[in-house]
Design a protein around this motif. Structure first.
Motif, PDB file in Angstrom:
ATOM      1  N   ASP A  32       0.831  -1.207   0.000  1.00 27.71           N
ATOM      2  CA  ASP A  32       0.000   0.000   0.000  1.00 27.71           C
ATOM      3  C   ASP A  32       0.866   1.258   0.000  1.00 27.71           C
ATOM      4  N   LEU A  33       1.916   1.260   0.813  1.00 27.82           N
ATOM      5  CA  LEU A  33       2.804   2.423   0.866  1.00 27.82           C
ATOM      6  C   LEU A  33       3.517   2.623  -0.468  1.00 27.82           C
ATOM      7  N   THR A  34       3.960   1.548  -1.077  1.00 33.82           N
ATOM      8  CA  THR A  34       4.614   1.643  -2.388  1.00 33.82           C
ATOM      9  C   THR A  34       3.673   2.270  -3.411  1.00 33.82           C
ATOM     10  N   LYS A  46      11.560   2.451  -8.007  1.00 32.20           N
ATOM     11  CA  LYS A  46      11.584   1.274  -7.140  1.00 32.20           C
ATOM     12  C   LYS A  46      11.515   1.701  -5.683  1.00 32.20           C
ATOM     13  N   VAL A  47      10.745   0.945  -4.899  1.00 28.48           N
ATOM     14  CA  VAL A  47      10.656   1.178  -3.466  1.00 28.48           C
ATOM     15  C   VAL A  47      10.945  -0.155  -2.777  1.00 28.48           C
ATOM     16  N   GLN A  48      11.864  -0.115  -1.816  1.00 30.46           N
ATOM     17  CA  GLN A  48      12.228  -1.325  -1.083  1.00 30.46           C
ATOM     18  C   GLN A  48      12.132  -1.065   0.416  1.00 30.46           C
ATOM     19  N   PHE A  49      11.853  -2.123   1.150  1.00 29.03           N
ATOM     20  CA  PHE A  49      11.784  -2.081   2.601  1.00 29.03           C
ATOM     21  C   PHE A  49      12.757  -3.137   3.099  1.00 29.03           C
ATOM     22  N   ILE A  50      13.814  -2.692   3.755  1.00 31.10           N
ATOM     23  CA  ILE A  50      14.902  -3.586   4.123  1.00 31.10           C
ATOM     24  C   ILE A  50      15.120  -3.519   5.631  1.00 31.10           C
ATOM     25  N   PHE A  51      15.030  -4.672   6.269  1.00 32.10           N
ATOM     26  CA  PHE A  51      15.252  -4.760   7.708  1.00 32.10           C
ATOM     27  C   PHE A  51      16.592  -5.438   7.965  1.00 32.10           C
ATOM     28  N   ARG A  59      14.066   2.357   0.965  1.00 35.68           N
ATOM     29  CA  ARG A  59      14.984   2.735  -0.122  1.00 35.68           C
ATOM     30  C   ARG A  59      14.120   3.079  -1.335  1.00 35.68           C
ATOM     31  N   ILE A  60      14.244   4.317  -1.810  1.00 35.84           N
ATOM     32  CA  ILE A  60      13.486   4.765  -2.974  1.00 35.84           C
ATOM     33  C   ILE A  60      14.484   5.137  -4.061  1.00 35.84           C
ATOM     34  N   ASP A  61      14.390   4.453  -5.195  1.00 36.45           N
ATOM     35  CA  ASP A  61      15.211   4.770  -6.357  1.00 36.45           C
ATOM     36  C   ASP A  61      14.374   5.576  -7.336  1.00 36.45           C
ATOM     37  N   MET A  62      14.940   6.729  -7.747  1.00 40.59           N
ATOM     38  CA  MET A  62      14.239   7.622  -8.669  1.00 40.59           C
ATOM     39  C   MET A  62      15.070   7.801  -9.931  1.00 40.59           C
ATOM     40  N   ASN A 108      17.641   7.656  -3.668  1.00 39.90           N
ATOM     41  CA  ASN A 108      18.680   7.702  -4.692  1.00 39.90           C
ATOM     42  C   ASN A 108      18.068   8.304  -5.953  1.00 39.90           C
ATOM     43  N   THR A 109      18.727   9.327  -6.508  1.00 38.57           N
ATOM     44  CA  THR A 109      18.132  10.053  -7.637  1.00 38.57           C
ATOM     45  C   THR A 109      18.992  10.013  -8.897  1.00 38.57           C
ATOM     46  N   ASP A 110      19.990   9.146  -8.919  1.00 39.20           N
ATOM     47  CA  ASP A 110      20.810   9.042 -10.124  1.00 39.20           C
ATOM     48  C   ASP A 110      21.091   7.570 -10.437  1.00 39.20           C
TER      49      ASP A 110
END
Length: 150
Positions: A32-34, A46-51, A59-62, A108-110
């Motif tokens: 839902d958050l993604t 991309k959106v990741q959730f890392i524990f 982690r959001i990659d743009m 991350n934007t690049d």
């Protein structure tokens, strides 16, 4: 008999240093958050959730640098999502029986996936003393700190 001593010492060191296992979290909450985040900006790839105990990283990659407004919107959604209840549910999903100490937002934007252009964090405890559950030591993820401004 003595040839086993180095092997024994190596195994003992490995066991005593402790290993932090990394888990990717994929639950209804994260889905839902993604979805909500991707609706904010077409730049989100991309959106990741890392524990990695005891911390959680979003982690959001743009594809490019977001506007100031887009970045603020992303942070607002993350702040609203990062409640004690949601973090406890995420912790349970990876069989972690304690509070998540820190929650990080890395954007991350690049194309260089090793660098993080925007980094924030919130914490459960105000101090590093995780055994102090007094109200004075609980921040409860309510304050977000910008690590990008170092």
């Amino acid at each position: 008999m003595y040839k086993w001593i180095p092997l024994f010492i190596s195994v003992l060191l490995l066991l005593t240093t402790g290993c932090s296992t990394t888990h990717k979290i994929d639950t209804d909450l994260t889905k839902d958050l993604t979805r909500d985040l991707k609706q904010l900006s077409p730049l989100i790839e991309k959106v990741q959730f890392i524990f990695t105990r005891p911390d959680l990283t979003y982690r959001i990659d743009m594809s490019n640098e977001p506007s100031k407004e887009e970045l603020e919107s992303i942070l607002t959604v993350i702040k609203e999502f990062t409640t004690v209840d949601n973090m406890n549910e995420m912790a349970r999903s990876v069989n972690w029986g304690l509070e998540m100490s820190n929650v990080y937002l890395d954007v991350n934007t690049d194309k260089n996936k090793e660098t993080i252009e925007h980094s924030y964090y919130a914490r459960y405890f105000k101090t590093s003393n995780a055994s102090d559950h007094s109200e004075a030591n609980i921040e409860g993820y309510s304050i977000w700190y910008d690590q990008s401004e170092k």
